[in-house]
Design a protein around this motif. Sequence first.
Motif, mmCIF file in Angstrom:
data_model
loop_
_atom_site.group_PDB
_atom_site.id
_atom_site.type_symbol
_atom_site.label_atom_id
_atom_site.label_comp_id
_atom_site.label_asym_id
_atom_site.label_seq_id
_atom_site.Cartn_x
_atom_site.Cartn_y
_atom_site.Cartn_z
ATOM 1 N N ARG A 282 76.678 72.239 41.881
ATOM 2 C CA ARG A 282 75.432 71.984 41.143
ATOM 3 C C ARG A 282 74.621 73.266 40.996
ATOM 4 O O ARG A 282 74.043 73.525 39.934
ATOM 5 C CB ARG A 282 74.615 70.909 41.862
ATOM 6 N N GLN A 283 74.608 74.063 42.056
ATOM 7 C CA GLN A 283 73.886 75.342 41.991
ATOM 8 C C GLN A 283 74.505 76.251 40.944
ATOM 9 O O GLN A 283 73.792 76.882 40.155
ATOM 10 C CB GLN A 283 73.910 76.015 43.367
ATOM 11 N N ALA A 284 75.831 76.333 40.914
ATOM 12 C CA ALA A 284 76.509 77.217 39.970
ATOM 13 C C ALA A 284 76.225 76.807 38.529
ATOM 14 O O ALA A 284 76.046 77.662 37.657
ATOM 15 C CB ALA A 284 78.012 77.209 40.243
ATOM 16 N N LEU A 285 76.188 75.488 38.269
ATOM 17 C CA LEU A 285 75.967 75.024 36.907
ATOM 18 C C LEU A 285 74.495 74.806 36.575
ATOM 19 O O LEU A 285 74.152 74.517 35.434
ATOM 20 C CB LEU A 285 76.743 73.726 36.656
ATOM 21 N N GLY A 286 73.638 74.943 37.588
ATOM 22 C CA GLY A 286 72.210 74.766 37.351
ATOM 23 C C GLY A 286 71.846 73.346 36.991
ATOM 24 O O GLY A 286 71.012 73.116 36.105
ATOM 25 N N ILE A 287 72.443 72.379 37.656
ATOM 26 C CA ILE A 287 72.169 70.974 37.360
ATOM 27 C C ILE A 287 71.683 70.264 38.613
ATOM 28 O O ILE A 287 71.855 70.750 39.736
ATOM 29 C CB ILE A 287 73.428 70.247 36.831
ATOM 30 N N THR A 288 71.055 69.122 38.418
ATOM 31 C CA THR A 288 70.718 68.219 39.513
ATOM 32 C C THR A 288 71.512 66.938 39.338
ATOM 33 O O THR A 288 71.906 66.585 38.230
ATOM 34 C CB THR A 288 69.217 67.894 39.536
ATOM 35 N N ASP A 289 71.748 66.262 40.451
ATOM 36 C CA ASP A 289 72.507 65.009 40.421
ATOM 37 C C ASP A 289 71.649 63.931 41.079
ATOM 38 O O ASP A 289 71.558 63.869 42.320
ATOM 39 C CB ASP A 289 73.832 65.177 41.160
#
Length: 418
Positions: A282-289
């Motif tokens: 998630r950090q690498a793609l800059g997303i939240t889940d």
Amino acid sequence: MHGALEGIRVLDCTQIIAGPLAASLLSEMGADVLKIEPLEGEPWRLQAEIIPKESKNFLVQNRGKRSIALDFKDPRVAPIRDRLLTSADVLITNYRPGVPETLGIDYQSARRINPRIIYAENTAFGKTGPDAQRRGYDIVAQAMSGLSTSNPNLQNGLPMPVAFAPADVVTGFALAWAITAALYHRQRTGQGQAITSSLLLSALALQAGSREIVALDEPLRHEKLAHLAQARARGASIDEIIHERRRFAPELAGNIYYRPYRTKDSYLVVGCLGPGPRARFRQALGITDPRYEPGFDRTNLAEVGNELVRICEETFLQRTNEEWLTYLEQFDIACGPVRFIEELFDDPQVQANGYIQEYEHTLLGPIRGPAPIVQMSATPTRIQRASPALGEHTDDILREIGFTPDEIQQFRADGLVR
């Protein structure tokens, strides 16, 4: 240095994949494996022949063996059969139940001749029960076990089997594993024993769905069975059934962590298992889940998951494979390119570890193929030889078990051996 099974003789009376693979694995540990074939050769030799009596399928499953071709069905072959059994440590068969008895190579017949023998018998569906006499191959075991629908590959609405014959391959490895354990037991006790395996059980064992926590999973299984009955009653296609069954596992619709992705120029896979790797993804793609946040409303599970999949798929399309691999490795994320087998022969990682080795076939010349799947420091594994030509070692083997040249010549004249 010798292999761990140096001095062990194996009679391989099997065909196609599971049994032959097991025997080939034993040869790589040093065993002397005698491939016992009918006079015309086993069926795998005759499937898509390269030259007469040789096929790539046979080459793959029978590396490291010696071949003796004889007619087990002719009662006059009994003296040869019995001397082979006397000389053997292991006998492997994979006929339908009852056939070994007619050929005199069942466990009771073998142990009367050689009480210390290890007898390994593989069947398609087990030795008893309503399907025991059913003819079966890997594709049938996949279908009947649920394996072909557990992670379906549908083509034109049909569930296609996993191509590498997983039930056969797992059974081959399991048989080799069990045989080595039985040999160790015999060394300690002096006793032989019988080993049984089946393609059906191997296919079951491969599936996570074949295990259930009774209190949690049994009600869900019955709910799924009720849905199946209803769907089949209304004539639903298997594609429709599989799509409808997704409601029983809505979290699978939002899998972003363990799957392939298309990039700008190719494809790669990521494998993030556990909270730590998933957080780094998630950090690498800059997303939240949101699914990982306290108080998440699971009634929105599928909707949220599908949106995350869309975001990740669009993100991966923005860079090339090489750019993504370099970037993801900075976050210690397990990832790799999707390749075809032809690319592996010259792959630097494969070459650095010696994973492709060359050996010589009597008729076809040099062959390249995978090294033994394990390496051992004190009892090294090795490729003893390529797969044998049909009957290539018949005379040598018959001499080793005590027959004279004149007797061998007579056996051949009588049509008992090749």
